[in-house]
Design a protein around this motif. Structure first.
Motif, PDB file in Angstrom:
ATOM      1  N   PRO A   1       0.841  -1.201   0.000  1.00 52.46           N
ATOM      2  CA  PRO A   1       0.000   0.000   0.000  1.00 52.46           C
ATOM      3  C   PRO A   1       0.871   1.244   0.000  1.00 52.46           C
ATOM      4  O   PRO A   1       1.939   1.276   0.607  1.00 52.46           O
ATOM      5  CB  PRO A   1      -0.807  -0.132   1.297  1.00 52.46           C
ATOM      6  N   GLN A   2       0.396   2.306  -0.647  1.00 48.74           N
ATOM      7  CA  GLN A   2       1.209   3.511  -0.793  1.00 48.74           C
ATOM      8  C   GLN A   2       0.904   4.564   0.265  1.00 48.74           C
ATOM      9  O   GLN A   2       1.804   5.078   0.913  1.00 48.74           O
ATOM     10  CB  GLN A   2       1.009   4.088  -2.199  1.00 48.74           C
ATOM     11  N   LEU A   3      -0.349   4.897   0.446  1.00 50.73           N
ATOM     12  CA  LEU A   3      -0.719   6.012   1.323  1.00 50.73           C
ATOM     13  C   LEU A   3      -1.242   5.519   2.666  1.00 50.73           C
ATOM     14  O   LEU A   3      -2.073   4.608   2.734  1.00 50.73           O
ATOM     15  CB  LEU A   3      -1.794   6.877   0.651  1.00 50.73           C
ATOM     16  N   GLY A   4      -0.775   6.179   3.729  1.00 51.12           N
ATOM     17  CA  GLY A   4      -1.275   5.846   5.054  1.00 51.12           C
ATOM     18  C   GLY A   4      -2.771   6.052   5.173  1.00 51.12           C
ATOM     19  O   GLY A   4      -3.470   5.304   5.864  1.00 51.12           O
ATOM     20  N   GLU A   5      -3.296   7.081   4.477  1.00 49.09           N
ATOM     21  CA  GLU A   5      -4.737   7.345   4.525  1.00 49.09           C
ATOM     22  C   GLU A   5      -5.541   6.153   3.992  1.00 49.09           C
ATOM     23  O   GLU A   5      -6.610   5.835   4.526  1.00 49.09           O
ATOM     24  CB  GLU A   5      -5.074   8.591   3.700  1.00 49.09           C
ATOM     25  N   ASN A   6      -5.022   5.499   2.966  1.00 52.05           N
ATOM     26  CA  ASN A   6      -5.731   4.350   2.409  1.00 52.05           C
ATOM     27  C   ASN A   6      -5.709   3.163   3.360  1.00 52.05           C
ATOM     28  O   ASN A   6      -6.681   2.403   3.448  1.00 52.05           O
ATOM     29  CB  ASN A   6      -5.125   3.954   1.063  1.00 52.05           C
ATOM     30  N   ILE A   7      -4.612   3.013   4.067  1.00 53.40           N
ATOM     31  CA  ILE A   7      -4.552   1.941   5.068  1.00 53.40           C
ATOM     32  C   ILE A   7      -5.564   2.218   6.181  1.00 53.40           C
ATOM     33  O   ILE A   7      -6.277   1.321   6.635  1.00 53.40           O
ATOM     34  CB  ILE A   7      -3.123   1.826   5.642  1.00 53.40           C
ATOM     35  N   GLY A   8      -5.632   3.469   6.602  1.00 57.43           N
ATOM     36  CA  GLY A   8      -6.561   3.831   7.667  1.00 57.43           C
ATOM     37  C   GLY A   8      -8.013   3.635   7.268  1.00 57.43           C
ATOM     38  O   GLY A   8      -8.810   3.096   8.049  1.00 57.43           O
ATOM     39  N   THR A   9      -8.376   4.069   6.073  1.00 55.74           N
ATOM     40  CA  THR A   9      -9.764   3.901   5.646  1.00 55.74           C
ATOM     41  C   THR A   9     -10.095   2.428   5.398  1.00 55.74           C
ATOM     42  O   THR A   9     -11.240   2.007   5.593  1.00 55.74           O
ATOM     43  CB  THR A   9     -10.057   4.731   4.389  1.00 55.74           C
ATOM     44  N   ALA A  10      -9.114   1.641   4.990  1.00 59.21           N
ATOM     45  CA  ALA A  10      -9.335   0.203   4.857  1.00 59.21           C
ATOM     46  C   ALA A  10      -9.600  -0.419   6.226  1.00 59.21           C
ATOM     47  O   ALA A  10     -10.474  -1.274   6.379  1.00 59.21           O
ATOM     48  CB  ALA A  10      -8.130  -0.460   4.191  1.00 59.21           C
ATOM     49  N   ALA A  11      -8.850   0.029   7.233  1.00 53.94           N
ATOM     50  CA  ALA A  11      -9.071  -0.478   8.596  1.00 53.94           C
ATOM     51  C   ALA A  11     -10.460  -0.104   9.087  1.00 53.94           C
ATOM     52  O   ALA A  11     -11.133  -0.902   9.760  1.00 53.94           O
ATOM     53  CB  ALA A  11      -8.010   0.085   9.535  1.00 53.94           C
ATOM     54  N   ARG A  12     -10.890   1.092   8.774  1.00 52.31           N
ATOM     55  CA  ARG A  12     -12.247   1.506   9.162  1.00 52.31           C
ATOM     56  C   ARG A  12     -13.285   0.599   8.512  1.00 52.31           C
ATOM     57  O   ARG A  12     -14.254   0.184   9.161  1.00 52.31           O
ATOM     58  CB  ARG A  12     -12.483   2.959   8.747  1.00 52.31           C
ATOM     59  N   ALA A  13     -13.103   0.277   7.234  1.00 57.48           N
ATOM     60  CA  ALA A  13     -14.032  -0.621   6.540  1.00 57.48           C
ATOM     61  C   ALA A  13     -14.022  -2.006   7.175  1.00 57.48           C
ATOM     62  O   ALA A  13     -15.079  -2.649   7.311  1.00 57.48           O
ATOM     63  CB  ALA A  13     -13.658  -0.703   5.060  1.00 57.48           C
ATOM     64  N   MET A  14     -12.856  -2.478   7.575  1.00 52.79           N
ATOM     65  CA  MET A  14     -12.772  -3.767   8.249  1.00 52.79           C
ATOM     66  C   MET A  14     -13.592  -3.755   9.533  1.00 52.79           C
ATOM     67  O   MET A  14     -14.360  -4.686   9.817  1.00 52.79           O
ATOM     68  CB  MET A  14     -11.302  -4.091   8.573  1.00 52.79           C
ATOM     69  N   ALA A  15     -13.428  -2.697  10.313  1.00 54.21           N
ATOM     70  CA  ALA A  15     -14.121  -2.600  11.596  1.00 54.21           C
ATOM     71  C   ALA A  15     -15.633  -2.573  11.419  1.00 54.21           C
ATOM     72  O   ALA A  15     -16.379  -3.110  12.253  1.00 54.21           O
ATOM     73  CB  ALA A  15     -13.659  -1.354  12.347  1.00 54.21           C
ATOM     74  N   ASN A  16     -16.104  -1.961  10.348  1.00 50.74           N
ATOM     75  CA  ASN A  16     -17.545  -1.915  10.084  1.00 50.74           C
ATOM     76  C   ASN A  16     -18.162  -3.303  10.027  1.00 50.74           C
ATOM     77  O   ASN A  16     -19.320  -3.490  10.417  1.00 50.74           O
ATOM     78  CB  ASN A  16     -17.835  -1.205   8.763  1.00 50.74           C
TER      79      ASN A  16
ATOM     80  N   ASN B   1     -11.144   1.739  -5.158  1.00 53.94           N
ATOM     81  CA  ASN B   1      -9.978   1.942  -4.305  1.00 53.94           C
ATOM     82  C   ASN B   1      -9.900   0.876  -3.210  1.00 53.94           C
ATOM     83  O   ASN B   1     -10.821   0.061  -3.036  1.00 53.94           O
ATOM     84  CB  ASN B   1      -9.939   3.365  -3.732  1.00 53.94           C
ATOM     85  N   ILE B   2      -8.797   0.890  -2.473  1.00 56.95           N
ATOM     86  CA  ILE B   2      -8.548  -0.169  -1.501  1.00 56.95           C
ATOM     87  C   ILE B   2      -9.663  -0.247  -0.464  1.00 56.95           C
ATOM     88  O   ILE B   2     -10.183  -1.321  -0.170  1.00 56.95           O
ATOM     89  CB  ILE B   2      -7.192   0.042  -0.804  1.00 56.95           C
ATOM     90  N   ALA B   3     -10.027   0.901   0.113  1.00 60.03           N
ATOM     91  CA  ALA B   3     -11.050   0.892   1.157  1.00 60.03           C
ATOM     92  C   ALA B   3     -12.376   0.363   0.627  1.00 60.03           C
ATOM     93  O   ALA B   3     -13.087  -0.369   1.325  1.00 60.03           O
ATOM     94  CB  ALA B   3     -11.221   2.289   1.738  1.00 60.03           C
ATOM     95  N   GLN B   4     -12.740   0.725  -0.603  1.00 58.69           N
ATOM     96  CA  GLN B   4     -13.975   0.219  -1.193  1.00 58.69           C
ATOM     97  C   GLN B   4     -13.917  -1.296  -1.377  1.00 58.69           C
ATOM     98  O   GLN B   4     -14.893  -2.004  -1.106  1.00 58.69           O
ATOM     99  CB  GLN B   4     -14.235   0.893  -2.540  1.00 58.69           C
ATOM    100  N   ALA B   5     -12.784  -1.790  -1.847  1.00 57.59           N
ATOM    101  CA  ALA B   5     -12.627  -3.230  -2.039  1.00 57.59           C
ATOM    102  C   ALA B   5     -12.705  -3.965  -0.702  1.00 57.59           C
ATOM    103  O   ALA B   5     -13.352  -5.014  -0.584  1.00 57.59           O
ATOM    104  CB  ALA B   5     -11.293  -3.519  -2.731  1.00 57.59           C
ATOM    105  N   VAL B   6     -12.055  -3.412   0.314  1.00 57.64           N
ATOM    106  CA  VAL B   6     -12.106  -4.025   1.641  1.00 57.64           C
ATOM    107  C   VAL B   6     -13.528  -3.999   2.188  1.00 57.64           C
ATOM    108  O   VAL B   6     -14.015  -4.978   2.765  1.00 57.64           O
ATOM    109  CB  VAL B   6     -11.133  -3.309   2.609  1.00 57.64           C
ATOM    110  N   LEU B   7     -14.215  -2.883   2.005  1.00 59.06           N
ATOM    111  CA  LEU B   7     -15.596  -2.764   2.476  1.00 59.06           C
ATOM    112  C   LEU B   7     -16.485  -3.809   1.804  1.00 59.06           C
ATOM    113  O   LEU B   7     -17.300  -4.471   2.465  1.00 59.06           O
ATOM    114  CB  LEU B   7     -16.122  -1.359   2.184  1.00 59.06           C
ATOM    115  N   LEU B   8     -16.347  -3.950   0.493  1.00 62.64           N
ATOM    116  CA  LEU B   8     -17.162  -4.894  -0.253  1.00 62.64           C
ATOM    117  C   LEU B   8     -16.948  -6.324   0.243  1.00 62.64           C
ATOM    118  O   LEU B   8     -17.907  -7.057   0.515  1.00 62.64           O
ATOM    119  CB  LEU B   8     -16.826  -4.785  -1.741  1.00 62.64           C
ATOM    120  N   MET B   9     -15.704  -6.729   0.385  1.00 60.36           N
ATOM    121  CA  MET B   9     -15.414  -8.087   0.818  1.00 60.36           C
ATOM    122  C   MET B   9     -15.802  -8.303   2.282  1.00 60.36           C
ATOM    123  O   MET B   9     -16.321  -9.374   2.649  1.00 60.36           O
ATOM    124  CB  MET B   9     -13.927  -8.388   0.605  1.00 60.36           C
TER     125      MET B   9
END
Length: 282
Positions: free
Chosen positions: A23-38, A157-165
């Motif tokens: 992953p490139q941006l810390g923001e994308n990692i953070g939003t992916a983590a938020r999607a995981m928590a959801n 984007n990464i967070a959207q993909a994580v949210l979907l899965m």
């Protein structure tokens, strides 16, 4: 961070591992983590994050999913990320020209639940922001997951993909809908919500029909006595299909009463004005 209850243990039990590949941006990692928590995912593995780790922007962007960011592990190779995993899903939007099964996120959700229930450890691979996963990395997976997206604009984007899965993993085991509040619990499920009321009884419904019929009669709604029975049948059927609640029946009776009072006041005012005119003419 509306909807986040930081007072509760957020780990819900065994769940798929989310693996972010370079992953490139810390923001994308953070939003992916938020999607995981959801949706109940809690283990995050990072393969060679570009900006290093830990990353303050990842923590800030997680919007309260701190435990996922703080417990994330960093790995130099994909093999190291996956060494203790039994089954791997690779997410991609592009055809890869390799002999490998392709399934949808919904199918992946069912498969992940079955495998985790059997005690297997499963992981989902998510690729780089710009280029996704390489064919070499996808070859490490057991199955490809591709969503039914617009083929002319398929990249998410990464967070959207994580949210979907994550959603597909969690949806069939969720015990409620949405957020609970200090005043109300979360919704038990979809459907008509009827807080503080109940379905109307036939006695209440028939009382409303009698009330309405009387006031319509007084107002001259029924043009002839012969047509009145058929018109009332139609009116009863209209309200019968609505499956009214007790509170709604009371509201309807209040509406009828209010209209009746307004009509009576106007009639009284007209009668008063007529009487005054007649006195003036005398």
């Amino acid at each position: 961070m509306a909807g986040t209850d930081k007072t509760k243990n957020q780990v819900l039990g065994p769940a798929p591992i989310a693996v972010l590949v370079s992953p490139q941006l810390g923001e994308n990692i953070g939003t992916a983590a938020r999607a995981m928590a959801n949706f109940g995912l809690h283990e995050l593995r990072l393969m060679d994050p570009r900006d290093g780790w830990p990353n303050e922007k990842a923590l800030t962007s997680s919007s309260g999913a701190n435990w996922i960011i703080e417990n994330a592990t960093v790995h130099q190779t994909l093999d190291d990320c996956l060494k203790d995993v039994n089954y791997v899903y690779a997410t991609t939007a592009r055809p890869r020209g390799m002999i490998k099964e392709v399934i949808t996120p919904e199918q992946a959700g069912h498969d992940m639940r079955a495998r985790v229930t059997r005690g297997e450890k499963v992981a989902i691979l998510f690729g780089r922001e710009r280029t996704g996963l390489s064919n070499e990395e996808i070859s490490r997976a057991d199955v490809i997951v591709t969503a039914p997206v617009n083929p002319a604009f398929a990249s998410i984007n990464i967070a959207q993909a994580v949210l979907l899965m994550s959603y597909e993993w969690y949806k069939d085991q969720a015990e409620s809908l949405g957020q609970k509040t200090p005043e109300l619990p979360a919704l038990e499920g979809p459907g008509l919500q009827t807080p503080d009321t109940r379905p109307a009884t036939k006695e209440e419904l028939f009382g409303f029909f009698d009330h309405l019929e009387h006031e319509l009669d007084v107002a001259g709604f029924f043009k002839t006595e012969a047509k009145k029975p058929g018109m009332m049948i139609n009116i009863r059927n209209i309200f019968g299909r609505a499956q009214l609640m007790e509170q709604e029946v009371r509201s309807l009776r209040g509406i009828v009463s209010s209209l009746t009072r307004a009509h009576e006041k106007r009639k009284e005012q007209r009668d008063k004005e007529r009487a005054e005119r007649e006195r003036d003419e005398e």
